[in-house]
Design an enzyme around this catalytic site. Structure first.
Site, PDB file in Angstrom:
ATOM      1  N   CYS A  14      -4.858   5.812  -4.128  1.00  0.00           N
ATOM      2  CA  CYS A  14      -3.679   5.083  -4.460  1.00  0.00           C
ATOM      3  C   CYS A  14      -2.678   5.006  -4.791  1.00  0.00           C
ATOM      4  O   CYS A  14      -2.227   5.480  -6.128  1.00  0.00           O
ATOM      5  CB  CYS A  14      -4.510   3.838  -5.194  1.00  0.00           C
ATOM      6  N   GLY A  22      -1.685   2.108  -6.936  1.00  0.00           N
ATOM      7  CA  GLY A  22      -2.500   3.487  -8.293  1.00  0.00           C
ATOM      8  C   GLY A  22      -1.600   3.911  -9.037  1.00  0.00           C
ATOM      9  O   GLY A  22      -0.924   4.024 -10.783  1.00  0.00           O
ATOM     10  N   CYS A  73       0.819  -1.437   0.012  1.00  0.00           N
ATOM     11  CA  CYS A  73       0.062   0.201  -0.225  1.00  0.00           C
ATOM     12  C   CYS A  73       1.035   1.634  -0.233  1.00  0.00           C
ATOM     13  O   CYS A  73       1.455   1.921   0.989  1.00  0.00           O
ATOM     14  CB  CYS A  73      -0.985  -0.169   0.619  1.00  0.00           C
ATOM     15  N   GLU A 126     -10.025  -0.011  -6.306  1.00  0.00           N
ATOM     16  CA  GLU A 126      -8.762  -0.974  -5.272  1.00  0.00           C
ATOM     17  C   GLU A 126      -9.632  -2.354  -4.025  1.00  0.00           C
ATOM     18  O   GLU A 126     -10.319  -2.371  -3.650  1.00  0.00           O
ATOM     19  CB  GLU A 126      -8.167  -0.044  -3.682  1.00  0.00           C
ATOM     20  N   HIS A 173      -1.787  -4.663 -10.642  1.00  0.00           N
ATOM     21  CA  HIS A 173      -2.262  -3.684 -11.123  1.00  0.00           C
ATOM     22  C   HIS A 173      -3.086  -4.084 -12.441  1.00  0.00           C
ATOM     23  O   HIS A 173      -1.708  -4.294 -13.389  1.00  0.00           O
ATOM     24  CB  HIS A 173      -1.799  -2.982 -10.922  1.00  0.00           C
TER      25      HIS A 173
END
Length: 268
Positions: free
Chosen positions: A207, A210, A73, A198, A149
Site C-alpha cells: 500500500c 500506507g 492510491c 486496506e 490511515h
C-alpha cells in the site's frame, strides 16, 4: 462500449487502468465492482480512471475492489507515471506530482494532515497517540495523506492477526469514512516492516499511501529519520518527509499487459 485497458501493478498491488481521455466509459459502483471481480471480471485491487482535468494534466479516479470510490492510491500513482509520464494529477485527496525514473517512479503527494477533523474521526482526540485500542493494538497515530490511515507500531509484526483485526478497525464507528489500518515494526531508524489492511480492498501485498503514512508517523514520533525504507510483502518503497513539506515516495511500478473489453458486459 468496447475500450482498451491496461493491467498494471505496484509491488503486487494490482490495477485495471482505463484512460478515459481516449476510451471513455461511464463508471458506476456496480460496474467497478464487476470489473474488479477476480472470478468473473478482469480482476484487480483497484480500478483506475484517467480523465480530463481543468486544474491539472489529468484527473485520477480510484475505485476499490468493493466498488467504493476513494481519494488516493500511492501505488497506482506510480503506475500512472510509468504509463503517461511526468504529470500533475488531480485527485479527490488533492493534486499530486508524478514522474517516471530509474527506480520506476517518484510521487509527491502533498503534506500530511493530522487534525482529527482531517482524518476524519467521529470526535476530537489527540491523533499523535490516540487513546484507543483493539486487543494488543493500542495508541495508534492517525494521519491523512490524501486518504485516512491509522498506524500501530508493534514489537512483533508476525504476532498480529491482521486479517481478523483489520476489518474490525476499518469499520469501527470512530472512523465515519472507514480507515486504512497499518501495522508496523521498526527494524532500525531507517527501516520499517509493514502490513496494511486496506479500506475496501483488504489485506494487500503493498500500500503506497500506507507506506507514506507509516513513515510519516515514525518520523513524527522520532522513531525514524527520513528517508525511510518501508518493506511490505510485495516489496520496498522509499519514503521521505520533512515537517511542512510534501511526502516523496519512490519505488517500482509495472505495466503487465494491454487488453480490450466490452464494458457493457459488466453491467450499468
Amino acid at each position: 462500449m468496447t475500450g482498451r485497458f491496461h493491467k498494471m501493478h505496484g509491488l503486487g498491488n494490482d490495477f485495471v487502468v482505463i484512460d478515459a481521455r481516449v476510451d471513455a466509459v461511464a463508471m458506476t459502483v456496480s460496474r467497478a465492482r464487476a470489473i474488479a471481480d477476480r472470478c468473473t471480471g478482469i480482476g484487480c485491487d483497484q480500478l483506475i480512471m484517467v480523465e480530463p482535468s481543468d486544474s491539472a494534466d489529468a484527473t485520477m479516479r480510484i475505485w476499490n475492489h468493493d466498488g467504493s470510490e476513494v481519494e488516493a492510491c500511492g501505488n497506482a500513482m506510480r503506475a500512472l507515471a510509468v504509463l503517461i509520464g511526468k504529470a500533475t494529477l488531480a485527485t479527490k485527496g488533492g493534486n499530486v506530482q508524478i514522474a517516471p525514473d530509474d527506480s520506476g517512479a517518484t510521487v509527491e503527494i502533498g503534506a500530511p494532515r493530522f487534525g482529527w477533523q482531517d482524518i476524519p474521526l467521529a470526535y476530537a482526540m489527540d491523533t499523535a497517540a490516540m487513546p484507543v485500542g483493539w486487543e494488543q493494538l493500542e495508541s495508534p497515530m492517525a494521519v491523512n495523506v490524501g486518504n485516512p490511515h491509522v498506524v500501530f507500531f508493534v514489537e512483533d509484526l508476525d504476532a498480529v492477526d491482521v486479517e481478523r483485526l483489520g476489518p474490525q478497525i476499518e469499520t469501527d464507528a470512530l472512523f465515519p469514512q472507514r480507515i486504512n489500518v497499518n501495522i508496523a515494526q521498526m527494524v532500525d531508524a531507517g527501516h520499517i516492516q509493514l502490513r496494511t489492511w486496506e479500506r475496501g480492498a483488504g489485506l494487500t501485498l503493498a500500500c503506497g499511501t500506507g507506506a507514506c503514512a507509516t513513515a510519516v508517523a515514525a518520523i513524527r514520533s522520532r522513531k525514524a529519520t527520513g528517508p525511510v525504507e518501508v518493506a511490505m510483502t510485495g516489496g520496498t518503497l522509499t519514503i521521505d518527509w520533512r515537517d511542512g513539506e510534501p511526502i516523496r515516495m519512490t519505488g517500482p511500478a509495472t505495466h503487465v499487459f494491454t487488453g480490450e473489453a466490452d464494458w457493457s458486459r459488466f453491467g450499468a
